[in-house]
Design an enzyme around this catalytic site. Structure first.
Site, PDB file in Angstrom:
ATOM      1  N   MET A  30      34.495  42.079  32.519  1.00 45.20           N
ATOM      2  CA  MET A  30      35.358  41.773  33.585  1.00 45.20           C
ATOM      3  C   MET A  30      36.305  40.516  33.823  1.00 45.20           C
ATOM      4  SD  MET A  30      33.293  42.908  37.156  1.00 45.20           S
ATOM      5  CE  MET A  30      31.280  41.765  37.261  1.00 45.20           C
ATOM      6  N   SER A  31      36.958  40.241  33.617  1.00 46.56           N
ATOM      7  CA  SER A  31      38.216  39.545  33.438  1.00 46.56           C
ATOM      8  C   SER A  31      37.959  37.842  34.512  1.00 46.56           C
ATOM      9  CB  SER A  31      39.478  39.526  33.115  1.00 46.56           C
ATOM     10  OG  SER A  31      40.352  38.681  32.460  1.00 46.56           O
ATOM     11  N   CYS A 112      42.479  48.561  31.316  1.00 46.70           N
ATOM     12  CA  CYS A 112      42.303  47.472  32.514  1.00 46.70           C
ATOM     13  C   CYS A 112      43.594  48.229  33.034  1.00 46.70           C
ATOM     14  CB  CYS A 112      42.427  46.432  31.535  1.00 46.70           C
ATOM     15  SG  CYS A 112      43.204  44.805  32.682  1.00 46.70           S
ATOM     16  N   HIS A 181      36.137  54.353  34.044  1.00 44.43           N
ATOM     17  CA  HIS A 181      36.199  54.230  34.913  1.00 44.43           C
ATOM     18  C   HIS A 181      36.918  55.841  35.436  1.00 44.43           C
ATOM     19  CE1 HIS A 181      36.316  51.649  38.151  1.00 44.43           C
ATOM     20  NE2 HIS A 181      37.291  52.415  38.271  1.00 44.43           N
ATOM     21  N   ASN A 212      30.951  54.457  34.994  1.00 44.70           N
ATOM     22  CA  ASN A 212      31.813  53.878  34.888  1.00 44.70           C
ATOM     23  C   ASN A 212      32.282  53.470  36.944  1.00 44.70           C
ATOM     24  OD1 ASN A 212      33.731  50.855  35.006  1.00 44.70           O
ATOM     25  ND2 ASN A 212      31.853  50.823  36.019  1.00 44.70           N
ATOM     26  N   ASP A 214      32.111  51.639  41.737  1.00 45.67           N
ATOM     27  CA  ASP A 214      31.643  51.851  42.640  1.00 45.67           C
ATOM     28  C   ASP A 214      30.191  52.297  42.457  1.00 45.67           C
ATOM     29  OD1 ASP A 214      34.510  51.665  43.292  1.00 45.67           O
ATOM     30  OD2 ASP A 214      34.232  53.879  44.358  1.00 45.67           O
TER      31      ASP A 214
END
Length: 346
Positions: A30-31, A112, A181, A212, A214
């Site tokens: 996570m950036s 991303c 994701h 990935n 939630d």
């Protein structure tokens, strides 16, 4: 630091290349969040593996200081660096620098959704050009001797769900683990992640699959694994303010009793330890500002445990998140956690 102990039964065996993974629960990149101090803390609580925030491959190759900080992984048993880019040359060079600095796994970002990333045709924009994506993968794999993994989304939009095709190409090009994701790029983080669509990737590949999106409760983690037919689950936002959460998920997936959250005194110690580590990592001037998001999440979690509303904590929270002197911040944290402890006792 408070510790949650987990063990994983041998039936849940997972490896990234030659690296055996202790539990099927990973911290997502996570950036601006998964810096080295936060990753070290989550790993110590008991995550299977943790991934750095996204690092631009060209910046890393050119020696940019911000990129170096993002890729740092001192103290991690399994140091995983995620790189991003849209040019095979720079992806290869960035991977070499990361591996040379100690990374044991290189992860490629093709997930991303941020406009500043996709605008440069990196991140999830690569799912619109699978030939380029494949070339980037091949260049990265050829550049290093460590395992290379890939993180992606379901596709660019609902009309182009091409994760299974990209996954097939990635495995054929040498990728050793794939994370998906369960949203398209156009969804960003809206709606609900579709874990069932991830299962279509499972049918396309033989390497480990990680699901990935939630996962905020231990029950959601097991549901995600079942519906995605995945080997492991990757958790991002669910770990914010709760670096122990991945260890709780690991215990649940192992069929063990899920440990309770640390008490408020231990949570205060965790928050202060992370704060001080980030001041060391970034320097005080930058660290004070960077750490605020983590302190805010920590206070929100503590308020929930104490049964206090965000409104109840608002004044103390404002103080913690606006003070600039570290000793004042820590004093304000002490006051906030004392107030929450009083609220919990009442």
């Amino acid at each position: 630091m408070a510790h949650i102990s987990t063990t994983t039964p041998s039936a849940v065996a997972l490896s990234i290349g030659q690296h055996r993974i202790a539990s099927p629960v990973a911290l997502a990149p996570m950036s601006g969040v998964t810096d080295a101090p936060f990753r070290r803390m989550v790993a110590r609580f008991g995550a299977g593996w943790v991934v750095s925030e996204m690092v631009p491959s060209d910046d890393l190759a050119l020696g940019e200081e911000e990129a170096r900080l993002r890729a740092e992984g001192d103290g991690l048993d399994l140091h995983v660096v995620q790189i991003a880019g849209c040019e095979p040359h720079w992806m290869a060079e960035g991977a070499k620098v990361a591996a040379g600095a100690g990374a044991k796994v290189i992860d490629i970002n093709m997930g991303c959704p941020a406009k500043r990333v996709t605008g440069g045709y990196a991140g999830s924009a690569l799912m619109r050009d699978l030939d380029l994506a494949e070339n980037l993968i091949k260049a990265t794999v050829a550049a290093v001797d460590v395992p290379v993994t890939l993180k992606m989304r379901l596709g660019w939009d609902e009309a182009s769900i091409n994760a299974p095709e990209l996954a097939r190409r990635a495995e054929a090009s040498g990728i050793q683990l794939i994370t998906v994701h369960g949203r398209t790029r156009q969804q960003f983080y809206k709606g609900q992640a579709d874990w069932s669509l991830i299962a279509e990737v499972r049918a396309a590949i033989g390497v480990p699959l990680v699901a990935n999106g939630d996962v905020a409760t231990v029950e959601q983690a097991s549901d995600c694994l079942d519906r995605a037919r995945a080997d492991a689950v990757m958790i991002g936002r669910g770990a914010q303010g709760k670096p122990w959460f991945l260890a709780q998920v690991a215990a649940h997936l192992a069929g063990m009793a899920v440990p309770a959250d640390p008490d408020l005194a231990s949570q205060r110690d965790v928050a202060v330890e992370l704060y001080e580590a980030q001041l060391t990592h970034y320097g005080v001037a930058v660290g004070v500002r960077h750490a605020r998001k983590h302190l805010g999440w920590a206070l929100d979690v503590a308020a929930g445990q104490a049964g206090a509303s965000a409104m109840t904590l608002s004044a103390a929270r404002r103080r913690v998140l606006t003070l600039d002197q570290p000793e004042q911040v820590i004093a304000a944290l002490d006051e906030a956690y004392d107030a929450l402890a009083w609220r919990a006792a009442a």
